[in-house]
Design an enzyme around this catalytic site. Sequence first.
Site, PDB file in Angstrom:
ATOM      1  N   LYS A 291       0.860  -1.184   0.000  1.00  0.00           N
ATOM      2  CA  LYS A 291       0.000   0.000   0.000  1.00  0.00           C
ATOM      3  C   LYS A 291       0.888   1.224   0.000  1.00  0.00           C
ATOM      4  O   LYS A 291       1.808   1.339   0.817  1.00  0.00           O
ATOM      5  CB  LYS A 291      -0.876  -0.012   1.268  1.00  0.00           C
ATOM      6  CG  LYS A 291      -1.876   1.113   1.323  1.00  0.00           C
ATOM      7  CD  LYS A 291      -3.169   0.734   0.638  1.00  0.00           C
ATOM      8  CE  LYS A 291      -4.014   1.943   0.276  1.00  0.00           C
ATOM      9  NZ  LYS A 291      -3.623   2.655  -0.960  1.00  0.00           N
TER      10      LYS A 291
ATOM     11  N   GLN B  92       7.297   3.882   3.814  1.00  0.00           N
ATOM     12  CA  GLN B  92       5.901   3.460   3.854  1.00  0.00           C
ATOM     13  C   GLN B  92       5.706   2.190   4.693  1.00  0.00           C
ATOM     14  O   GLN B  92       4.674   2.018   5.332  1.00  0.00           O
ATOM     15  CB  GLN B  92       5.420   3.234   2.417  1.00  0.00           C
ATOM     16  CG  GLN B  92       3.930   3.205   2.237  1.00  0.00           C
ATOM     17  CD  GLN B  92       3.309   4.585   2.131  1.00  0.00           C
ATOM     18  OE1 GLN B  92       3.824   5.435   1.429  1.00  0.00           O
ATOM     19  NE2 GLN B  92       2.220   4.813   2.833  1.00  0.00           N
TER      20      GLN B  92
ATOM     21  N   LYS C 189       5.544   3.410   8.297  1.00  0.00           N
ATOM     22  CA  LYS C 189       4.368   4.275   8.457  1.00  0.00           C
ATOM     23  C   LYS C 189       3.105   3.425   8.529  1.00  0.00           C
ATOM     24  O   LYS C 189       2.267   3.583   9.417  1.00  0.00           O
ATOM     25  CB  LYS C 189       4.293   5.227   7.257  1.00  0.00           C
ATOM     26  CG  LYS C 189       3.101   6.150   7.273  1.00  0.00           C
ATOM     27  CD  LYS C 189       2.949   6.892   5.947  1.00  0.00           C
ATOM     28  CE  LYS C 189       4.257   7.551   5.534  1.00  0.00           C
ATOM     29  NZ  LYS C 189       4.068   8.531   4.451  1.00  0.00           N
TER      30      LYS C 189
ATOM     31  N   LYS D 288       5.360   1.648  -3.094  1.00  0.00           N
ATOM     32  CA  LYS D 288       5.256   3.005  -3.657  1.00  0.00           C
ATOM     33  C   LYS D 288       5.528   2.914  -5.144  1.00  0.00           C
ATOM     34  O   LYS D 288       6.169   1.961  -5.606  1.00  0.00           O
ATOM     35  CB  LYS D 288       6.283   3.914  -2.993  1.00  0.00           C
ATOM     36  CG  LYS D 288       6.009   5.393  -3.129  1.00  0.00           C
ATOM     37  CD  LYS D 288       5.044   5.921  -2.083  1.00  0.00           C
ATOM     38  CE  LYS D 288       4.638   7.353  -2.379  1.00  0.00           C
ATOM     39  NZ  LYS D 288       3.855   7.947  -1.290  1.00  0.00           N
TER      40      LYS D 288
ATOM     41  N   GLY E 119      -2.752   8.143  -4.365  1.00  0.00           N
ATOM     42  CA  GLY E 119      -2.096   9.321  -4.937  1.00  0.00           C
ATOM     43  C   GLY E 119      -0.852   9.739  -4.168  1.00  0.00           C
ATOM     44  O   GLY E 119      -0.547   9.210  -3.102  1.00  0.00           O
ATOM     45  N   ASP E 120      -0.132  10.663  -4.730  1.00  0.00           N
ATOM     46  CA  ASP E 120       1.002  11.335  -4.086  1.00  0.00           C
ATOM     47  C   ASP E 120       1.226  12.601  -4.924  1.00  0.00           C
ATOM     48  O   ASP E 120       0.292  13.050  -5.612  1.00  0.00           O
ATOM     49  CB  ASP E 120       2.238  10.413  -4.070  1.00  0.00           C
ATOM     50  CG  ASP E 120       3.379  10.933  -3.194  1.00  0.00           C
ATOM     51  OD1 ASP E 120       3.329  10.729  -1.969  1.00  0.00           O
ATOM     52  OD2 ASP E 120       4.322  11.556  -3.721  1.00  0.00           O
TER      53      ASP E 120
ATOM     54  N   THR F 247      -4.490  13.521   4.991  1.00  0.00           N
ATOM     55  CA  THR F 247      -3.067  13.659   5.316  1.00  0.00           C
ATOM     56  C   THR F 247      -2.804  14.983   6.034  1.00  0.00           C
ATOM     57  O   THR F 247      -2.124  15.024   7.068  1.00  0.00           O
ATOM     58  CB  THR F 247      -2.204  13.534   4.044  1.00  0.00           C
ATOM     59  OG1 THR F 247      -2.595  12.361   3.337  1.00  0.00           O
ATOM     60  CG2 THR F 247      -0.735  13.441   4.392  1.00  0.00           C
TER      61      THR F 247
ATOM     62  N   ASN G 159      -2.244  18.963  -2.076  1.00  0.00           N
ATOM     63  CA  ASN G 159      -3.270  18.290  -1.288  1.00  0.00           C
ATOM     64  C   ASN G 159      -2.972  18.336   0.216  1.00  0.00           C
ATOM     65  O   ASN G 159      -3.833  18.704   1.017  1.00  0.00           O
ATOM     66  CB  ASN G 159      -3.394  16.838  -1.777  1.00  0.00           C
ATOM     67  CG  ASN G 159      -4.276  16.016  -0.879  1.00  0.00           C
ATOM     68  OD1 ASN G 159      -3.795  15.265  -0.044  1.00  0.00           O
ATOM     69  ND2 ASN G 159      -5.585  16.182  -1.013  1.00  0.00           N
TER      70      ASN G 159
ATOM     71  N   SER H 231      -6.899   5.742   3.706  1.00  0.00           N
ATOM     72  CA  SER H 231      -6.982   4.847   2.549  1.00  0.00           C
ATOM     73  C   SER H 231      -7.374   3.443   2.998  1.00  0.00           C
ATOM     74  O   SER H 231      -8.167   2.764   2.342  1.00  0.00           O
ATOM     75  CB  SER H 231      -5.633   4.777   1.831  1.00  0.00           C
ATOM     76  OG  SER H 231      -5.490   5.846   0.927  1.00  0.00           O
TER      77      SER H 231
HETATM   78  P1  NDP Z   1       0.705  17.686  -4.517  1.00  0.00           P
HETATM   79  O1  NDP Z   1       1.184  17.331  -5.863  1.00  0.00           O
HETATM   80  O2  NDP Z   1      -0.752  17.873  -4.278  1.00  0.00           O
HETATM   81  O3  NDP Z   1       1.431  19.028  -4.018  1.00  0.00           O
HETATM   82  C1  NDP Z   1       2.806  19.105  -3.913  1.00  0.00           C
HETATM   83  C2  NDP Z   1       3.182  20.514  -3.472  1.00  0.00           C
HETATM   84  O4  NDP Z   1       4.589  20.536  -3.195  1.00  0.00           O
HETATM   85  C3  NDP Z   1       2.958  21.545  -4.547  1.00  0.00           C
HETATM   86  O5  NDP Z   1       2.695  22.782  -3.949  1.00  0.00           O
HETATM   87  C4  NDP Z   1       4.292  21.559  -5.295  1.00  0.00           C
HETATM   88  O6  NDP Z   1       4.540  22.774  -5.977  1.00  0.00           O
HETATM   89  C5  NDP Z   1       5.261  21.370  -4.139  1.00  0.00           C
HETATM   90  N1  NDP Z   1       6.464  20.684  -4.640  1.00  0.00           N
HETATM   91  C6  NDP Z   1       6.523  19.443  -5.195  1.00  0.00           C
HETATM   92  N2  NDP Z   1       7.765  19.141  -5.563  1.00  0.00           N
HETATM   93  C7  NDP Z   1       8.512  20.210  -5.241  1.00  0.00           C
HETATM   94  C8  NDP Z   1       9.880  20.508  -5.360  1.00  0.00           C
HETATM   95  N3  NDP Z   1      10.748  19.636  -5.914  1.00  0.00           N
HETATM   96  N4  NDP Z   1      10.296  21.698  -4.880  1.00  0.00           N
HETATM   97  C9  NDP Z   1       9.423  22.580  -4.321  1.00  0.00           C
HETATM   98  N5  NDP Z   1       8.114  22.344  -4.176  1.00  0.00           N
HETATM   99  C10 NDP Z   1       7.666  21.181  -4.630  1.00  0.00           C
HETATM  100  O7  NDP Z   1       1.300  16.568  -3.546  1.00  0.00           O
HETATM  101  P2  NDP Z   1       0.840  16.159  -2.078  1.00  0.00           P
HETATM  102  O8  NDP Z   1       0.349  17.358  -1.338  1.00  0.00           O
HETATM  103  O9  NDP Z   1      -0.038  14.979  -2.195  1.00  0.00           O
HETATM  104  O10 NDP Z   1       2.217  15.657  -1.445  1.00  0.00           O
HETATM  105  C11 NDP Z   1       3.102  16.515  -0.719  1.00  0.00           C
HETATM  106  C12 NDP Z   1       4.019  15.684   0.152  1.00  0.00           C
HETATM  107  O11 NDP Z   1       3.232  14.906   1.070  1.00  0.00           O
HETATM  108  C13 NDP Z   1       4.898  14.658  -0.568  1.00  0.00           C
HETATM  109  O12 NDP Z   1       6.115  14.534   0.128  1.00  0.00           O
HETATM  110  C14 NDP Z   1       4.114  13.363  -0.432  1.00  0.00           C
HETATM  111  O13 NDP Z   1       4.933  12.228  -0.551  1.00  0.00           O
HETATM  112  C15 NDP Z   1       3.579  13.531   0.980  1.00  0.00           C
HETATM  113  N6  NDP Z   1       2.425  12.713   1.322  1.00  0.00           N
HETATM  114  C16 NDP Z   1       1.263  12.806   0.594  1.00  0.00           C
HETATM  115  C17 NDP Z   1       0.178  12.040   0.960  1.00  0.00           C
HETATM  116  C18 NDP Z   1      -1.140  12.188   0.291  1.00  0.00           C
HETATM  117  O14 NDP Z   1      -2.116  11.604   0.790  1.00  0.00           O
HETATM  118  N7  NDP Z   1      -1.263  12.944  -0.782  1.00  0.00           N
HETATM  119  C19 NDP Z   1       0.259  11.060   2.058  1.00  0.00           C
HETATM  120  C20 NDP Z   1       1.492  11.111   2.816  1.00  0.00           C
HETATM  121  C21 NDP Z   1       2.526  11.894   2.416  1.00  0.00           C
HETATM  122  P3  NDP Z   1       4.385  22.816  -7.564  1.00  0.00           P
HETATM  123  O15 NDP Z   1       2.921  22.748  -7.831  1.00  0.00           O
HETATM  124  O16 NDP Z   1       5.003  24.103  -7.963  1.00  0.00           O
HETATM  125  O17 NDP Z   1       5.125  21.626  -8.105  1.00  0.00           O
END
Ligand code: NDP
Length: 451
Positions: A91, A112, A115, A127, A166-167, A211, A242, A383
């Site tokens: 997962k 993961q 976690k 992943k 998603g991620d 999250t 997100n 999830s």
């Molecule tokens: P999204 O794609 O919804 O958002 C990512 C955000 O981070 C955007 O604002 C993006 O900006 C910014 N970002 C991404 N890559 C970079 C980078 N290299 N440098 C600077 N800013 C960056 O992703 P999520 O919100 O889903 O995920 C964010 C984090 O949370 C990740 O580390 C993910 O692994 C973790 N996570 C997510 C979960 C989930 O349920 N979605 C669960 C657990 C952890 P821009 O739009 O400009 O790229």
Amino acid sequence: MPHARIESLFEDVLRRNAGEPEFHQAAREVFESLGQVIEKHPQYADASILERLCEPERQIIFRVPWVDDSGHARINRGFRVEFNSALGPYKGGLRFHPSVTLGTVKFLGFEQIFKNALTGLPIGGGKGGSDFDPKGKSELEIMRFCQSFMTELYRHLGEYTDVPAGDIGVGGREIGYLFGQYKRITNRYESGVLTGKGVGWGGSRARTEATGYGAVFFAEQMLATRGESFDGKKVLVSGSGNVALYAIEKVHQLGGTVVACSDSTGVVYDRDGLDFELLQQVKEVERGRLSVYAERRGAASEYRAGGSIWSIADETRIDVALPSATQNELDEADAQVLVKSGVVAVAEGANMPSTPGAVRVFSQGNVLFGPGKAANAGGVATSALEMQQNASRDSWSFEYTEERLAEIMRNIHESCAATAEEYGEPGNYVLGANVSGFTRVADAMLALGVI
Ligand code: NDP
């Protein structure tokens, strides 16, 4: 490294996984916590549990061909790392971002495992993702890419085998296209094969929010150990995707004020607090950039192109930081700025956003620090609740699901805190999360034999 056997194992991880620095970083961080556990429980070393944990059960790499709007064939690389299934089906999410490599996916998959174990739910760790860049792609290009990606991946999935979500770069829209293609190829409406689905077609209420909300619940629990709450706190949340979005909403609901967030091109700083509804409209509904939010917000907002969100703590007092964008986005110097500003708590919404140097600074500065594998576990936990609803053909209310999430986050906090205490380092959530997650997986692996 705290233990000779662990040190030599780490050398092995470096050698066998050359060129994967993020995976090395994630493995080192877990290994550094495990010295006492290995001493106390020699059966883990005898059964080579750590060695087995570092070797994914299966790694899948595949070509993803698709046709862009101008009729050109484009090629990306797809990955799925099925790391450990001792506790349940693999997962973990799928990430679509140009920076994705096998090493990125391995670091995320490794995190993961622990976690998912911490949630107490029956889910293993995995992943996946692709180096596909969704930015600037049309709706149809996104759909064609997702369909091609699933045309290869589907054969490895199943509600009892491997269940992606998603991620970064993969939200409800992408999950829809992926699920549609899975359904078409297999001729099965197998709801439990993907999570993060839309509420109208098998998704769980509160999964979108889970999250971000979960990270705030975890931070709330940490603050409570010092008799504090979010009420009146000034907060920085990096990212605006997100996780960041719903962390911002929950902080505001709890009486705190988030004054800034960011994306990969800039930072918005609203001294009196971000406007969540406008942010949600621009980022989630319109898929716009933060600069558009700042423009519409007018004088209440300041947009800083290319700036670092953490430097805001140099200008004003910040109480809580929730890094929620990506790995290694907060380094030692940023951590020093936050500590100097008086930050009390840091909870990682993202995976491994703080560098090892930053984590050290927080620990020396007596900052409450919740590592991602504990603080952002609410997403995967919800999830798993979505899978429960799918299995029983049921659909829970938002309030009930959110309460389940809150309870899971309280349990994770309690389990990390109690383990840290047991191992003589009260308040060390990194140690608590690593040891508590490791022990649950290791015990299951022992019981299942050498497989
Ligand atoms: P999204 O794609 O919804 O958002 C990512 C955000 O981070 C955007 O604002 C993006 O900006 C910014 N970002 C991404 N890559 C970079 C980078 N290299 N440098 C600077 N800013 C960056 O992703 P999520 O919100 O889903 O995920 C964010 C984090 O949370 C990740 O580390 C993910 O692994 C973790 N996570 C997510 C979960 C989930 O349920 N979605 C669960 C657990 C952890 P821009 O739009 O400009 O790229």
